[in-house]
Design a protein around this motif. Structure first.
Motif, PDB file in Angstrom:
ATOM      1  N   ASN A   3       0.857  -1.187   0.000  1.00  0.00           N
ATOM      2  CA  ASN A   3       0.000   0.000   0.000  1.00  0.00           C
ATOM      3  C   ASN A   3       0.886   1.228   0.000  1.00  0.00           C
ATOM      4  OD1 ASN A   3      -2.332   1.492  -0.047  1.00  0.00           O
ATOM      5  ND2 ASN A   3      -3.156   0.695   1.860  1.00  0.00           N
ATOM      6  N   GLU A   4       0.268   2.357  -0.148  1.00  0.00           N
ATOM      7  CA  GLU A   4       0.987   3.623  -0.068  1.00  0.00           C
ATOM      8  C   GLU A   4       0.375   4.452   1.051  1.00  0.00           C
ATOM      9  OE1 GLU A   4      -2.433   3.796  -2.558  1.00  0.00           O
ATOM     10  OE2 GLU A   4      -0.629   2.700  -3.033  1.00  0.00           O
ATOM     11  N   SER A   5       1.158   5.414   1.523  1.00  0.00           N
ATOM     12  CA  SER A   5       0.676   6.275   2.593  1.00  0.00           C
ATOM     13  C   SER A   5       1.340   7.637   2.486  1.00  0.00           C
ATOM     14  CB  SER A   5       0.993   5.644   3.955  1.00  0.00           C
ATOM     15  OG  SER A   5       0.389   6.389   4.992  1.00  0.00           O
ATOM     16  N   LYS A   6       0.659   8.638   2.993  1.00  0.00           N
ATOM     17  CA  LYS A   6       1.186  10.003   3.014  1.00  0.00           C
ATOM     18  C   LYS A   6       1.577  10.355   4.444  1.00  0.00           C
ATOM     19  CE  LYS A   6      -1.300  13.902   2.931  1.00  0.00           C
ATOM     20  NZ  LYS A   6      -2.105  15.033   2.524  1.00  0.00           N
ATOM     21  N   ASP A 129      -1.932  -0.985   6.901  1.00  0.00           N
ATOM     22  CA  ASP A 129      -2.443   0.302   7.395  1.00  0.00           C
ATOM     23  C   ASP A 129      -2.076   0.497   8.860  1.00  0.00           C
ATOM     24  OD1 ASP A 129      -3.538   1.042   4.946  1.00  0.00           O
ATOM     25  OD2 ASP A 129      -5.439   0.054   5.368  1.00  0.00           O
ATOM     26  N   TRP A 132       1.528   1.553   8.931  1.00  0.00           N
ATOM     27  CA  TRP A 132       1.712   2.986   8.629  1.00  0.00           C
ATOM     28  C   TRP A 132       1.479   3.815   9.892  1.00  0.00           C
ATOM     29  CZ3 TRP A 132       4.551   2.776   4.797  1.00  0.00           C
ATOM     30  CH2 TRP A 132       4.244   2.197   3.574  1.00  0.00           C
ATOM     31  N   ASP A 133       0.446   3.476  10.664  1.00  0.00           N
ATOM     32  CA  ASP A 133       0.194   4.199  11.923  1.00  0.00           C
ATOM     33  C   ASP A 133       1.365   4.045  12.882  1.00  0.00           C
ATOM     34  OD1 ASP A 133      -2.308   5.067  11.082  1.00  0.00           O
ATOM     35  OD2 ASP A 133      -3.376   3.422  12.050  1.00  0.00           O
ATOM     36  N   ASP A 136       4.191   6.205  11.690  1.00  0.00           N
ATOM     37  CA  ASP A 136       3.926   7.623  11.956  1.00  0.00           C
ATOM     38  C   ASP A 136       4.212   7.970  13.416  1.00  0.00           C
ATOM     39  OD1 ASP A 136       3.034  10.197  10.910  1.00  0.00           O
ATOM     40  OD2 ASP A 136       1.305   9.941  12.228  1.00  0.00           O
TER      41      ASP A 136
END
Length: 190
Positions: A3-6, A129, A132-133, A136
């Motif tokens: 996946n991708e994430s910003k 996902d 990613w959290d 971050d």
């Protein structure tokens, strides 16, 4: 899982919720400061398995099916090799339109042995996902003031992610699928 994430230089650009007492919404402790300058961001593509993380690929521009395809072509095989899984994996992604474009489906059928078809509108199934959290939260310990320092922090923390962390997320897949079936496609705790 791919996946991708910003990631934003100064934290989330989404809505934030806080628990507060009635009529205290304007107290400084309940307010999120706004950024008047430099609220830039970095887009990344990544993948993970129970063996760890693959490459972290920085995306220039807006992610579309062509950039996504390039990310897969450039990184998927190298990432699988890095994780020690080569052709022995089930590729997973969400149903974002750029992921389900004809071009992407054709490339996947020629280059990936097996991939999981996910239900439409199901953000609950891909544990990346959650990764990613996690990433971050880890980068917020760094002093990030520019795109370059953000990229450096992302790479540093991405490379620290252990196989134990990703294995735990991958092991949650059966529970995620069971929860989706029980909820008949409605949101789950994942």
């Amino acid at each position: 899982m791919s996946n991708e994430s910003k990631f934003n230089i100064f934290g989330s650009d989404g809505r934030r919720f806080v628990w507060r007492k009635v009529n205290t919404e304007m107290e400084p402790k309940n307010l999120q400061p706004t950024v008047k300058y430099g609220g830039d961001s970095v887009m990344v593509w990544g993948c993970m398995s129970a063996q760890g993380v693959g490459n972290l690929h920085f995306i220039d521009g807006i992610m579309n099916q062509y950039i996504y395809l390039n990310s897969l072509k450039t990184n998927l095989a190298a990432s699988a090799e890095k994780m020690g899984i080569k052709d022995d994996f089930i590729f997973t992604q969400d149903n974002d339109p750029k992921h389900t474009a004809k071009k992407i489906k054709a490339w996947l059928s020629n280059n990936v042995t097996e991939y999981l078809v996910t239900p439409p509108q199901s953000p609950d199934i891909n544990p990346i996902d959650n990764l990613w959290d996690y990433l971050d939260r880890k980068i917020r310990d760094h002093n990030i003031s520019s795109k370059e320092t953000l990229k450096k922090a992302l790479e540093e923390e991405w490379n620290k992610i252990t196989a134990e962390t990703t294995r735990h997320l991958v092991d949650s897949m059966s529970k995620r699928l069971e929860a989706i079936i029980r909820s008949k496609g409605y949101p789950t705790k994942y």
